[in-house]
Design an enzyme around this catalytic site. Structure first.
Site, PDB file in Angstrom:
ATOM      1  N   ASP A   1     -11.821  -6.576  21.501  1.00  0.00           N
ATOM      2  CA  ASP A   1     -10.904  -6.369  22.621  1.00  0.00           C
ATOM      3  C   ASP A   1     -11.620  -5.797  23.839  1.00  0.00           C
ATOM      4  OD1 ASP A   1      -8.280  -6.198  23.901  1.00  0.00           O
ATOM      5  OD2 ASP A   1      -8.525  -4.028  23.657  1.00  0.00           O
TER       6      ASP A   1
ATOM      7  N   CYS B   1       0.837  -1.201   0.000  1.00  0.00           N
ATOM      8  CA  CYS B   1       0.000   0.000   0.000  1.00  0.00           C
ATOM      9  C   CYS B   1       0.871   1.250   0.000  1.00  0.00           C
ATOM     10  CB  CYS B   1      -0.904   0.028   1.232  1.00  0.00           C
ATOM     11  SG  CYS B   1      -2.336  -1.021   1.086  1.00  0.00           S
ATOM     12  N   HIS B   2       0.399   2.272  -0.704  1.00  0.00           N
ATOM     13  CA  HIS B   2       1.097   3.553  -0.735  1.00  0.00           C
ATOM     14  C   HIS B   2       0.691   4.395   0.473  1.00  0.00           C
ATOM     15  CE1 HIS B   2       1.069   2.232  -4.925  1.00  0.00           C
ATOM     16  NE2 HIS B   2       2.180   2.924  -5.057  1.00  0.00           N
TER      17      HIS B   2
ATOM     18  N   GLU C   1      -7.552   1.479   2.980  1.00  0.00           N
ATOM     19  CA  GLU C   1      -7.670   2.293   4.198  1.00  0.00           C
ATOM     20  C   GLU C   1      -9.044   2.118   4.831  1.00  0.00           C
ATOM     21  OE1 GLU C   1      -4.158   3.558   2.079  1.00  0.00           O
ATOM     22  OE2 GLU C   1      -6.182   3.132   1.376  1.00  0.00           O
TER      23      GLU C   1
END
Length: 156
Positions: free
Chosen positions: A127, A77-78, A113
């Site tokens: 979590d 990924c960029h 993203e």
């Protein structure tokens, strides 16, 4: 296999590579992804009393942070200058629905993203609630829509 049929993250020899996007146009690009965290009735009822804080709000912040760090997690990924990240987490029948929307103006899309934001937000709900139930399931992480870029718009 023609060049058009090849995956862009592989070179002619079949080795993984980062795609050169330097010649691509800077255009507005958006993506929305979602995830679902399946929770028991007991865990859903206990959400307001969570001693760690509000799981939905913590998940929102985690998703926003994750979107900004996607290039550190996904090797090809960029790094992108994101202009907007919005993560929503809402209680629905059977669990928590996460939706993440990301925008940029740049040479490559923001699907990864958005997917990373939704995934990490879902992991954060896990979590924050795992002490109550180890059987929590994260499912249906998926791209809902994207806009911009050479491949055009997509809606699930």
């Amino acid at each position: 296999m023609t060049k058009a049929e090849r995956l862009s993250h592989f070179d002619e020899a079949g080795e993984a590579r980062m795609v050169d996007v330097s010649g691509k146009a800077q255009t507005r690009r958006t993506a929305t992804a979602s995830a679902f965290v399946e929770l028991s009735v007991a865990v859903l009822a206990a959400l307001p009393e969570n001693p760690k804080g509000n799981p939905l709000e913590v998940a929102r912040f985690a998703g926003i942070q994750a979107a900004k760090r996607t290039a550190e997690l996904i090797p090809m990924c960029h790094p992108l200058a994101l202009s907007h990240v919005d993560v929503r987490a809402e209680i629905v029948s059977g669990g928590v629905r996460i939706e993440a929307t990301v925008a940029t103006t740049g040479p490559t899309g923001v699907e990864m993203e958005a997917l990373t934001a939704a995934s990490v937000a879902a992991l954060t709900v896990y979590d924050m609630t795992k002490a109550l139930d180890k059987g929590i399931v994260i499912r249906e992480v998926r791209l809902e829509q994207k806009t911009g870029g050479k491949s055009g718009d997509y809606t699930r």
